[in-house]
Design an enzyme around this catalytic site. Structure first.
Site, mmCIF file in Angstrom:
data_model
loop_
_atom_site.group_PDB
_atom_site.id
_atom_site.type_symbol
_atom_site.label_atom_id
_atom_site.label_comp_id
_atom_site.label_asym_id
_atom_site.label_seq_id
_atom_site.Cartn_x
_atom_site.Cartn_y
_atom_site.Cartn_z
ATOM 1 N N ALA A 38 1.027 -1.628 -0.374
ATOM 2 C CA ALA A 38 0.197 -0.314 0.051
ATOM 3 C C ALA A 38 0.656 1.363 0.017
ATOM 4 O O ALA A 38 1.070 2.435 -1.468
ATOM 5 C CB ALA A 38 -0.905 0.156 1.235
ATOM 6 N N ALA A 39 1.829 1.859 1.028
ATOM 7 C CA ALA A 39 2.687 2.482 0.721
ATOM 8 C C ALA A 39 3.000 2.669 0.206
ATOM 9 O O ALA A 39 3.569 3.316 -0.730
ATOM 10 C CB ALA A 39 2.967 2.533 2.513
ATOM 11 N N ARG A 49 3.453 10.372 -11.016
ATOM 12 C CA ARG A 49 2.842 11.503 -11.548
ATOM 13 C C ARG A 49 3.154 13.209 -11.884
ATOM 14 O O ARG A 49 3.365 13.903 -12.876
ATOM 15 C CB ARG A 49 1.051 11.603 -11.445
ATOM 16 C CG ARG A 49 0.616 10.322 -11.567
ATOM 17 C CD ARG A 49 -0.786 9.651 -10.955
ATOM 18 N NE ARG A 49 -0.697 10.508 -10.183
ATOM 19 C CZ ARG A 49 -1.528 9.718 -9.108
ATOM 20 N NH1 ARG A 49 -1.052 7.862 -9.328
ATOM 21 N NH2 ARG A 49 -1.723 9.562 -8.212
ATOM 22 N N SER A 66 0.764 -4.215 -4.412
ATOM 23 C CA SER A 66 -0.738 -3.430 -3.774
ATOM 24 C C SER A 66 -1.335 -4.642 -4.001
ATOM 25 O O SER A 66 -3.165 -4.745 -4.761
ATOM 26 C CB SER A 66 -0.503 -2.825 -5.538
ATOM 27 O OG SER A 66 -1.849 -1.899 -5.577
ATOM 28 N N CYS A 70 -7.010 -6.986 4.177
ATOM 29 C CA CYS A 70 -7.865 -6.926 4.797
ATOM 30 C C CYS A 70 -8.678 -8.046 4.018
ATOM 31 O O CYS A 70 -9.894 -8.466 4.754
ATOM 32 C CB CYS A 70 -8.208 -6.074 5.042
ATOM 33 S SG CYS A 70 -6.997 -5.067 5.527
ATOM 34 N N ARG A 98 2.192 2.204 -15.856
ATOM 35 C CA ARG A 98 2.486 3.893 -14.821
ATOM 36 C C ARG A 98 4.050 3.928 -14.706
ATOM 37 O O ARG A 98 4.378 5.122 -14.204
ATOM 38 C CB ARG A 98 2.468 3.252 -13.103
ATOM 39 C CG ARG A 98 1.523 3.438 -13.151
ATOM 40 C CD ARG A 98 0.130 2.598 -11.714
ATOM 41 N NE ARG A 98 -1.033 2.536 -11.499
ATOM 42 C CZ ARG A 98 -1.796 2.663 -10.694
ATOM 43 N NH1 ARG A 98 -1.223 3.572 -9.597
ATOM 44 N NH2 ARG A 98 -3.302 2.041 -10.152
ATOM 45 N N ASN A 352 -1.602 3.696 2.507
ATOM 46 C CA ASN A 352 -1.978 4.519 1.262
ATOM 47 C C ASN A 352 -2.001 6.465 1.392
ATOM 48 O O ASN A 352 -1.557 6.855 0.787
ATOM 49 C CB ASN A 352 -3.171 4.338 0.584
ATOM 50 C CG ASN A 352 -3.159 2.632 0.076
ATOM 51 O OD1 ASN A 352 -3.203 2.626 -0.887
ATOM 52 N ND2 ASN A 352 -3.513 1.688 0.601
ATOM 53 N N TRP A 482 -33.525 11.677 16.123
ATOM 54 C CA TRP A 482 -31.935 12.610 16.947
ATOM 55 C C TRP A 482 -31.566 10.799 16.583
ATOM 56 O O TRP A 482 -31.277 9.544 16.896
ATOM 57 C CB TRP A 482 -32.247 11.800 18.308
ATOM 58 C CG TRP A 482 -32.549 13.124 18.595
ATOM 59 C CD1 TRP A 482 -33.885 13.765 18.740
ATOM 60 C CD2 TRP A 482 -32.097 14.749 18.698
ATOM 61 N NE1 TRP A 482 -34.649 15.243 19.034
ATOM 62 C CE2 TRP A 482 -32.981 15.422 19.535
ATOM 63 C CE3 TRP A 482 -30.586 15.354 18.648
ATOM 64 C CZ2 TRP A 482 -32.854 16.825 19.353
ATOM 65 C CZ3 TRP A 482 -30.291 16.544 19.512
ATOM 66 C CH2 TRP A 482 -31.064 17.659 19.853
#
Length: 497
Positions: A38-39, A49, A66, A70, A98, A352, A482
């Site tokens: 992720a990171a 980019r 990637s 979970c 990419r 992320n 409420w």
């Protein structure tokens, strides 16, 4: 720009030539990322980019990048059919679409901060890669408590895609691999192919993984025993939410062994029983979900400082004690928006978000990684369980607060509208300032999305009274006039007064 390397490198400082066939190009200021989940991949993608003229190289020691870890319990359960359904972007897409130099099956074994190089071991042998900036995104590993018999066949920790495939095959379930030829299951999954399905399972640990895997195993018809050494499951969610979850687990046929540490796994070659307390509980499979610990060995060997949580210490921009080395994801600390102190909450959004911010910072636009409040959710059979902020009174007191807690039970919809369910909300505030510190919610519907309202209030440092006055949406199919969050905030405000 060249995005794959097949011939040779000539290195001069942090400028180097890459030659592929008869073509060569000069690359400068390489951004090197260690870890392809992720990171790491968020940082690499954002950097590419923002700085298309600079090279980014990602080294991942495994085959997978990637992917949604979970989702592994739901793959084991069978709700997710194939492992590659969990993959967000394939290695090929990162390279071809990419322009990222991604190298799987490459392990970074050392960092030379003075020379600004990393040592890498891959299929082509060992080599050095220079960097201008480095991101350590090495993730975390499953904790393996000192339990005798941990090495028996049939004892697992759910920490990777291959292990999930192995568990599913151990259950005797089909684990389709037709579209995984480019990635592969790895040896651990094939080892259990064709294994006889078990009849009983022992789960060690009542956290996220333990609760989710109890549901997964029950779906396969197993007799599920869950062992927790603490008095309650789901410790970060608070005792009130945990008690509600435990009642539901029992209703679903799970046998709970609370306040019961596991001493050993019994068996000859394969696990046959879990030894806990004064009894041996017969099982054919064991799953240890005792939490995770940050992977910090590489950083420690390089002289990168760790913080008080045991994870890598970082500043608001994800930078370590070395200005050219960043850290993000499950291996790194973040700052709590509630206490202002370092915290370690290994969750997907945190990883992320931090990775993306660091990619932008390295590209030349300094971007904070952002504070966290530890917002999390878990599905426990038919229950939604959610939490955010500080619920533990001891943690609150250590941070200088005087915690006050209330628990209310209300309806998820208007009382007259069909299908509504009870929703329990526990909310904690500070007696001196009136500030909301945290909340947990549990019910069959409406818990998870409502916790986001409280999370936003925590980031804004709102008081219980301010939270009680928020103008939230109302319609009978979605909630009472409420909202349960408003009701809890009103009750908390009254108690704080």
């Amino acid at each position: 720009m060249v995005t794959s390397v097949s011939a040779y490198r000539i290195v001069i400082g942090t400028q180097y030539f890459i030659a592929v066939g008869s073509e060569a190009s000069v690359m400068t200021d390489p951004f090197v990322v260690v870890g392809g989940d992720a990171a790491g991949m968020s940082a690499a993608s954002k950097f590419r980019r923002e700085a298309p003229d600079r090279e980014v190289v990602v080294f991942e020691k495994g085959e997978w990048v990637s992917y949604g870890a979970c989702g592994l319990p739901y793959y084991v359960k069978g709700e997710v059919e194939r492992l590659d359904d969990l993959v967000s972007v394939t290695p090929g897409e990162f390279v071809e679409e990419r322009g990222i130099d991604l190298r799987t099956n490459h392990e970074v074994t050392g960092v030379d901060r003075e020379r600004q190089t990393v040592t890498v071991t891959g299929p082509e042998g060992e080599f050095e890669q220079p960097y201008s900036d480095l991101l350590v995104a090495t993730g975390a590993h499953a904790v393996e408590p000192p339990i005798d018999g941990f090495d028996l066949d049939g004892v697992f920790t759910l920490h990777s895609m291959d292990v999930a495939a192995a568990i599913r095959r151990y259950l005797g379930a089909d684990a389709p691999a037709s579209d995984l030829s480019a990635i592969g299951y790895g040896s651990i999954a094939s080892e259990y192919a064709g294994a006889t399905g078990p009849g009983a399972v022992g789960i060690v640990g009542g956290g996220y993984v333990g609760i989710e895997m109890a549901e997964a195993f029950a779906a396969h018809g197993l007799d599920v025993h869950l062992f927790e050494m603490l008095p309650h499951t789901l410790q970060p969610f608070g005792a009130e939410a945990a008690a509600t979850v435990e009642d539901h687990l029992v209703e679903e046929g799970v046998t709970l062994h609370l306040d019961t540490p596991v001493e050993a796994f019994r068996g000859e070659d394969r696990v046959e029983a879990v030894a806990a307390g004064d009894e041996d509980v017969p099982v054919d499979l064991a799953l240890v979900g005792a939490g995770v610990a940050p992977n910090t060995d590489l950083a420690e060997r390089a002289g990168i400082d760790l913080g008080p949580t045991g994870a890598i210490a970082t500043d608001p921009y994800g930078r370590t004690n070395d200005e050219h080395v960043f850290a993000a994801g499950d291996c790194a600390e973040a700052t709590s928006a509630v206490t202002g102190d370092p915290d370690h909450v290994p969750l997907a959004l945190t990883a992320n978000r931090a990775g993306r911010a660091i990619g932008q910072t390295v590209a030349g636009d300094p971007t904070p990684v952002g504070d966290i409040v530890g917002t999390a959710a878990v599905k426990a059979f038919d229950l939604e369980v959610a939490r955010t902020g500080v619920l533990d009174p001891d943690v609150a007191r250590d941070a200088g607060f005087d915690p006050v807690s209330v628990t209310v039970t209300t309806r998820s919809r208007a009382h007259y509208y069909p299908g509504g369910e009870q929703l329990q909300v526990t909310m904690v505030g500070d007696r001196e300032t009136g500030r909301v510190l945290g909340a947990s919610l549990v019910g069959r519907e409406g818990a998870v999305r409502r916790v986001d309202t409280v999370a936003a209030a925590l980031h804004a440092e709102m008081t219980a009274r301010q939270l009680s006055y928020l103008d939230l949406a109302y319609a009978p199919p979605f909630g009472p006039v409420w909202d349960p969050v408003l009701t809890a905030a009103k009750v908390l405000d009254g108690k704080l007064d």
